[in-house]
Motif scaffolding. Sequence first.
Motif: not given
Length: 235
Positions: A224-225, A232, A228
Amino acid sequence: MESIFEKADSVRSVEDICLQIEAVILDGRLKPGDKLPSERELQTQFGRGRGLIREALRMLKQKDLIEIRKGAKGGAYIKNVGLSNISDSLSLFLKQKDIEPDKIIEFRESLDRTITTLAISKGSREQKSDLYKEALSFYEKIKNGMADMNIIGETDRRLNITLAKMAANPLFLWVVEAIQQGFSSYDYALYEEEKFRIATAKNWHDTAREIMNEDPVKAHLYISNHYCLLMECLD
């Protein structure tokens, strides 16, 4: 002969002809051993000249989807579809569709989470260790200043395919290979700027570590990171 094709796009004629023929192969309307219509009939069905038809057949032959036979029973015949054929076709399909980045990222994250769960369950200890070692080496090289996009792109591709192989399901491997053949969900953007390049490589290392530790919860957090970071980066 009844037409099985539509008139080809006037701007991307060769690409459209290839895509239509691939579609009827993949959906089973044409099976291995079946003969394509003659060049003259293909000209009529697609509404394009002989040169464009021949160029499309040449491309399909290069993809190993058809074979050209000579003699009294000559012509273009459908071959058995292998893994690389399916990957090429899916990659071409994805490239042609105008899908928003967030939808692609959502799909990739869901796919990666499922593959990771299977890799933890089905992958051998040796495979998990090898994945971790390569991810660690990748991170250390990036951290020490490696910025060669060819090497970075190839390493990222290899890590993704290695993980998919660990899931021991050919369907997931096919999809991942197709994505890695030029449609990598904008992942390339993460490696263009040093800040994101280092963070992404570290995240690969952390994900591989938790796969080796057989901790799906933590592995999913790092997946998930990754996405993300990608959102970004693209904003």
